[in-house]
Design a protein around this motif. Structure first.
Motif, PDB file in Angstrom:
ATOM      1  N   PRO A  28      48.367   3.904 -27.328  1.00 41.00           N
ATOM      2  CA  PRO A  28      47.445   4.481 -26.341  1.00 41.00           C
ATOM      3  C   PRO A  28      47.380   3.702 -25.031  1.00 41.00           C
ATOM      4  N   ASP A  29      47.297   2.369 -25.095  1.00 39.72           N
ATOM      5  CA  ASP A  29      47.182   1.571 -23.872  1.00 39.72           C
ATOM      6  C   ASP A  29      48.418   1.723 -22.994  1.00 39.72           C
ATOM      7  N   HIS A  30      49.566   1.768 -23.624  1.00 37.66           N
ATOM      8  CA  HIS A  30      50.817   1.927 -22.878  1.00 37.66           C
ATOM      9  C   HIS A  30      50.848   3.293 -22.194  1.00 37.66           C
ATOM     10  N   HIS A  31      50.461   4.317 -22.924  1.00 39.15           N
ATOM     11  CA  HIS A  31      50.517   5.669 -22.373  1.00 39.15           C
ATOM     12  C   HIS A  31      49.443   5.905 -21.318  1.00 39.15           C
ATOM     13  N   ARG A  32      48.361   5.132 -21.384  1.00 45.08           N
ATOM     14  CA  ARG A  32      47.277   5.311 -20.418  1.00 45.08           C
ATOM     15  C   ARG A  32      47.752   5.058 -18.984  1.00 45.08           C
ATOM     16  N   ILE A  33      48.806   4.272 -18.824  1.00 48.76           N
ATOM     17  CA  ILE A  33      49.351   4.000 -17.488  1.00 48.76           C
ATOM     18  C   ILE A  33      49.805   5.298 -16.834  1.00 48.76           C
ATOM     19  N   HIS A  34      50.374   6.193 -17.641  1.00 47.87           N
ATOM     20  CA  HIS A  34      50.834   7.465 -17.076  1.00 47.87           C
ATOM     21  C   HIS A  34      49.670   8.325 -16.612  1.00 47.87           C
ATOM     22  N   HIS A  35      48.536   8.220 -17.277  1.00 47.58           N
ATOM     23  CA  HIS A  35      47.403   9.096 -16.987  1.00 47.58           C
ATOM     24  C   HIS A  35      46.527   8.574 -15.858  1.00 47.58           C
ATOM     25  N   THR A  36      47.098   7.725 -15.027  1.00 47.45           N
ATOM     26  CA  THR A  36      46.434   7.303 -13.806  1.00 47.45           C
ATOM     27  C   THR A  36      47.015   8.135 -12.668  1.00 47.45           C
ATOM     28  N   ALA A  37      46.167   8.922 -11.983  1.00 46.29           N
ATOM     29  CA  ALA A  37      46.655   9.747 -10.876  1.00 46.29           C
ATOM     30  C   ALA A  37      47.376   8.860  -9.859  1.00 46.29           C
ATOM     31  N   PRO A  38      48.517   9.304  -9.334  1.00 47.10           N
ATOM     32  CA  PRO A  38      49.067  10.661  -9.318  1.00 47.10           C
ATOM     33  C   PRO A  38      50.095  10.951 -10.416  1.00 47.10           C
ATOM     34  N   PHE A  39      50.009  10.303 -11.575  1.00 45.30           N
ATOM     35  CA  PHE A  39      50.814  10.659 -12.754  1.00 45.30           C
ATOM     36  C   PHE A  39      52.322  10.555 -12.479  1.00 45.30           C
ATOM     37  N   ASN A  40      52.771   9.472 -11.858  1.00 39.77           N
ATOM     38  CA  ASN A  40      54.166   9.387 -11.429  1.00 39.77           C
ATOM     39  C   ASN A  40      54.924   8.211 -12.047  1.00 39.77           C
ATOM     40  N   GLN A  41      54.494   7.760 -13.234  1.00 40.15           N
ATOM     41  CA  GLN A  41      55.206   6.670 -13.895  1.00 40.15           C
ATOM     42  C   GLN A  41      54.991   6.745 -15.405  1.00 40.15           C
ATOM     43  N   TYR A  42      55.832   5.996 -16.138  1.00 38.44           N
ATOM     44  CA  TYR A  42      55.747   5.897 -17.600  1.00 38.44           C
ATOM     45  C   TYR A  42      55.769   7.277 -18.262  1.00 38.44           C
ATOM     46  N   TYR A  43      56.838   8.008 -18.004  1.00 35.57           N
ATOM     47  CA  TYR A  43      56.980   9.363 -18.542  1.00 35.57           C
ATOM     48  C   TYR A  43      57.434   9.381 -19.998  1.00 35.57           C
ATOM     49  N   CYS A  44      58.110   8.341 -20.478  1.00 36.46           N
ATOM     50  CA  CYS A  44      58.677   8.355 -21.826  1.00 36.46           C
ATOM     51  C   CYS A  44      57.551   8.264 -22.854  1.00 36.46           C
ATOM     52  N   ILE A  45      57.507   9.235 -23.784  1.00 35.78           N
ATOM     53  CA  ILE A  45      56.339   9.343 -24.668  1.00 35.78           C
ATOM     54  C   ILE A  45      56.702   9.445 -26.148  1.00 35.78           C
ATOM     55  N   THR A  46      57.952   9.156 -26.500  1.00 38.69           N
ATOM     56  CA  THR A  46      58.260   9.062 -27.929  1.00 38.69           C
ATOM     57  C   THR A  46      57.749   7.731 -28.452  1.00 38.69           C
ATOM     58  N   VAL A  47      58.220   6.660 -27.825  1.00 35.63           N
ATOM     59  CA  VAL A  47      57.742   5.323 -28.176  1.00 35.63           C
ATOM     60  C   VAL A  47      57.397   4.521 -26.922  1.00 35.63           C
ATOM     61  N   GLY A  48      58.020   4.856 -25.783  1.00 34.56           N
ATOM     62  CA  GLY A  48      57.716   4.187 -24.525  1.00 34.56           C
ATOM     63  C   GLY A  48      58.579   2.984 -24.227  1.00 34.56           C
ATOM     64  N   TRP A  49      59.562   2.682 -25.087  1.00 33.63           N
ATOM     65  CA  TRP A  49      60.407   1.505 -24.850  1.00 33.63           C
ATOM     66  C   TRP A  49      61.231   1.617 -23.567  1.00 33.63           C
ATOM     67  N   MET A  50      61.555   2.831 -23.152  1.00 33.50           N
ATOM     68  CA  MET A  50      62.421   3.019 -21.990  1.00 33.50           C
ATOM     69  C   MET A  50      61.657   3.017 -20.671  1.00 33.50           C
ATOM     70  N   ASN A  51      60.336   2.979 -20.711  1.00 27.97           N
ATOM     71  CA  ASN A  51      59.573   3.095 -19.470  1.00 27.97           C
ATOM     72  C   ASN A  51      59.820   1.940 -18.505  1.00 27.97           C
ATOM     73  N   ARG A  52      59.760   0.716 -18.992  1.00 29.58           N
ATOM     74  CA  ARG A  52      59.920  -0.431 -18.098  1.00 29.58           C
ATOM     75  C   ARG A  52      61.329  -0.512 -17.515  1.00 29.58           C
ATOM     76  N   PRO A  53      62.402  -0.369 -18.332  1.00 31.15           N
ATOM     77  CA  PRO A  53      63.742  -0.390 -17.737  1.00 31.15           C
ATOM     78  C   PRO A  53      63.946   0.693 -16.684  1.00 31.15           C
ATOM     79  N   LEU A  54      63.471   1.907 -16.943  1.00 30.99           N
ATOM     80  CA  LEU A  54      63.642   2.989 -15.974  1.00 30.99           C
ATOM     81  C   LEU A  54      62.832   2.734 -14.709  1.00 30.99           C
ATOM     82  N   ARG A  55      61.672   2.102 -14.866  1.00 36.15           N
ATOM     83  CA  ARG A  55      60.876   1.788 -13.679  1.00 36.15           C
ATOM     84  C   ARG A  55      61.530   0.679 -12.859  1.00 36.15           C
ATOM     85  N   MET A  56      62.146  -0.279 -13.531  1.00 32.78           N
ATOM     86  CA  MET A  56      62.791  -1.388 -12.827  1.00 32.78           C
ATOM     87  C   MET A  56      63.921  -0.910 -11.921  1.00 32.78           C
ATOM     88  N   ILE A  57      64.645   0.104 -12.353  1.00 39.41           N
ATOM     89  CA  ILE A  57      65.764   0.605 -11.542  1.00 39.41           C
ATOM     90  C   ILE A  57      65.350   1.799 -10.676  1.00 39.41           C
TER      91      ILE A  57
END
Length: 285
Positions: free
Chosen positions: A189-218
């Motif tokens: 939940p805490d990891h996914h809560r980052i996505h639910h901060t308007a304007p909802f433009n980050q941390y889209y991966c929602i199976t487990v969320g492991w790919m969110n940080r690498p995709l954001r870095m690039i």
């Protein structure tokens, strides 16, 4: 430059009740048929893999793990597409696919009130072509077996994504689910809560969320948005958060350089500074 909190102030939220009413009997019937078809195809694939001798526990374990990572990326890509492009007024796609993403931004808890069909039907539907492909793969060698197992595992995790997503929004999930979230084996939940901060433009991966940080870095998704806007002229997230907030967000993204480009510029600058003294010394009398 527009600050993130200023963008949040500009965000225009859609009507949650109107979005929820877009779930029609026709869409539900389509979802039920998709679930039945998906389970049947996965059952056929499991039987074929069980019957072949070109397999082993390590191969299947690797296929399952890589399939999990691939599903996390796919969940992020599809989530980004649903959040960012198109409109709820589009024929077929608008009501069946885009509407649930937009509803979720204005009513996070709506997904916790959805039953199994409404939660998982869409993911089963989009997984059917890959499921059919996995069943069609000829299992006449280890490489083909691995491919079929990888595809089957990936779409199984894709199918499970919305269930994991739903659990991340529960106030009191079952103990085993809470444990899996706490050790980050499914979406926390805490990891996914980052996505639910308007304007909802980050941390889209929602199976487990492991790919969110690498995709954001690039800057994967901002770069994709720039490319699509350049080709089509469409404004990302315009239908979801409103034109003013979408324009402000594009301005912020355009002013932010990708880290790779920043590093390349710094290296180029350092190289130029190092070569400058030697050039001046050769040119002096």
């Amino acid at each position: 430059m527009t600050k993130p909190d200023k963008i949040t102030d500009k965000v225009r939220l859609q009507d949650a009740q109107a979005l929820a009413q877009g779930y029609s009997p026709a869409i539900r019937a389509m979802e039920i048929a998709s679930i039945v078809s998906f389970v049947a195809l996965e059952g056929v694939l499991a039987y074929k893999l069980w019957s072949t001798h070109h397999t082993g526990p390590w191969m299947l374990t690797l296929a399952v793990v890589l399939g999990y990572l691939a599903a996390d990326f796919v969940s992020g890509f599809v989530h980004w597409m649903g959040d960012t492009w198109g409109s709820t007024e589009m024929p077929v796609l608008g009501k069946a696919f885009i509407r649930p993403f937009r509803e979720h931004h204005v009513d996070e808890k709506a997904i916790t009130r959805h039953d199994f069909v409404e939660t998982n039907g869409n993911n089963c539907l989009v997984s059917l072509p890959v499921a059919a492909l996995a069943v069609a793969v000829p299992l006449n060698g280890p490489g083909w077996v691995f491919l079929a197992a990888f595809l089957g595992a990936m779409i199984f995790w894709v199918m499970a994504t919305n269930q994991f997503h739903k659990w991340s929004h529960l106030d009191a999930p079952p103990a085993i689910i809470h444990f899996l979230q706490r050790v980050h084996l499914i979406l926390p939940p805490d990891h996914h809560r980052i996505h639910h901060t308007a304007p909802f433009n980050q941390y889209y991966c929602i199976t487990v969320g492991w790919m969110n940080r690498p995709l954001r870095m690039i800057h994967f998704f901002p770069l994709m948005e720039r490319l699509i806007t350049f080709v089509t002229g469409q404004l990302p997230r315009q239908d979801d958060i409103g034109t003013e907030a979408a324009q402000a967000l594009v301005a912020v993204d355009d002013a932010t350089e990708v880290p790779v480009l920043q590093a390349a510029k710094e290296l180029l600058k350092a190289s130029t500074e190092e070569s400058a003294p030697s050039v001046s010394s050769r040119s002096s009398p």
